[in-house]
Motif scaffolding. Structure first.
Motif, short mmCIF file in Angstrom:
data_model
loop_
_atom_site.label_atom_id
_atom_site.label_comp_id
_atom_site.label_asym_id
_atom_site.label_seq_id
_atom_site.Cartn_x
_atom_site.Cartn_y
_atom_site.Cartn_z
N TRP A 38 0.86 -1.18 0.00
CA TRP A 38 0.00 0.00 0.00
C TRP A 38 0.90 1.24 0.00
O TRP A 38 1.86 1.32 0.78
CB TRP A 38 -0.92 0.03 1.21
CG TRP A 38 -2.03 -0.97 1.14
CD1 TRP A 38 -2.07 -2.22 1.71
CD2 TRP A 38 -3.26 -0.83 0.43
NE1 TRP A 38 -3.24 -2.84 1.40
CE2 TRP A 38 -4.01 -2.01 0.61
CE3 TRP A 38 -3.84 0.19 -0.34
CZ2 TRP A 38 -5.28 -2.21 0.06
CZ3 TRP A 38 -5.10 0.00 -0.88
CH2 TRP A 38 -5.80 -1.19 -0.69
N ARG A 40 0.56 5.71 -0.57
CA ARG A 40 -0.40 6.80 -0.64
C ARG A 40 0.29 8.09 -1.10
O ARG A 40 1.51 8.23 -0.98
CB ARG A 40 -1.08 7.04 0.70
CG ARG A 40 -0.17 7.61 1.79
CD ARG A 40 -0.95 7.77 3.08
NE ARG A 40 -0.13 8.39 4.14
CZ ARG A 40 -0.56 8.64 5.36
NH1 ARG A 40 -1.80 8.32 5.72
NH2 ARG A 40 0.24 9.21 6.24
N ALA A 93 -5.60 11.30 1.31
CA ALA A 93 -4.65 10.97 0.24
C ALA A 93 -5.34 10.10 -0.79
O ALA A 93 -6.44 9.59 -0.57
CB ALA A 93 -3.43 10.22 0.80
N TYR A 95 -4.90 6.54 -2.19
CA TYR A 95 -4.28 5.29 -1.73
C TYR A 95 -4.22 4.30 -2.88
O TYR A 95 -5.21 4.07 -3.59
CB TYR A 95 -5.09 4.71 -0.58
CG TYR A 95 -4.90 5.47 0.72
CD1 TYR A 95 -5.52 6.70 0.92
CD2 TYR A 95 -4.10 4.97 1.74
CE1 TYR A 95 -5.33 7.40 2.11
CE2 TYR A 95 -3.90 5.66 2.92
CZ TYR A 95 -4.53 6.88 3.09
OH TYR A 95 -4.34 7.58 4.27
N GLY A 122 -5.91 3.65 -7.92
CA GLY A 122 -5.93 4.54 -6.77
C GLY A 122 -7.34 4.87 -6.34
O GLY A 122 -8.26 4.92 -7.15
#
Length: 129
Positions: A38, A40, A93, A95, A122
Motif C-alpha cells: 500500500w 499513498r 490521500a 491510496y 488509486g
C-alpha cells in the motif's frame, strides 16, 4: 494480465479507522517473491510507502505509520486489506495498492514510483467530519 483494484469508503470521520481492500486478478497472493504493498499520495506531497504483505503472509510497515497500520490478506478471495486506525485529516490521500517483485522492494519502500510494479488506479480517501 495482472490487475489491482482498490475499494473502500471515500470519506472517513477523524479518529475512525480507514479500511481499504485491494482485489487482485491475473495473479496470486501466494506467488513467491511478490510483495503486495500500500502506497499513498497526500495532496501536494510525494508518494509514501505504507506497508506490505508478502507471499508468505509476512508484513512490514513504514515506522512512521506502524503503530496505526495493519495489512492482512484473504487468499481465498485474492484480496489484501489495509486498516489505518485513528485517522486525521493528514491521512487524506489517494491510496494505491501495488504488486512489486522482490528486486524492486527496497526501492519501492524508500521511494515509491509508478515506474515499478503493477499499480491499481488509486482511491481517494478524505478524512473530514
Amino acid at each position: 494480465q495482472v490487475q489491482l483494484q482498490e475499494s473502500g469508503p471515500g470519506l472517513v470521520n477523524p479518529s475512525q479507522p480507514l479500511s481499504l481492500t485491494c482485489t487482485v486478478t491475473g495473479d496470486s497472493l501466494n506467488i513467491i517473491l511478490h510483495y503486495w504493498m500500500w502506497v499513498r499520495q497526500p495532496p501536494g506531497k510525494k508518494m509514501e510507502w505504507i506497508g506490505y504483505i508478502d507471499w508468505d503472509g509476512k508484513t512490514d510497515y513504514n515506522p512512521i505509520l506502524e503503530s496505526r497500520t495493519s495489512i492482512s490478506r484473504d487468499t481465498s478471495k485474492n484480496q489484501f486489506t489495509l486498516q489505518l486506525n485513528s485517522v486525521t485529516p493528514e491521512d487524506t490521500a489517494v491510496y494505491y495498492c501495488v504488486r512489486v517483485h522482490s528486486v524492486h522492494k527496497n526501492a519501492m519502500t524508500s521511494h515509491p514510483a509508478k515506474s515499478s510494479g503493477y499499480w491499481g488506479q488509486g482511491t481517494q480517501a478524505t478524512i473530514s467530519s
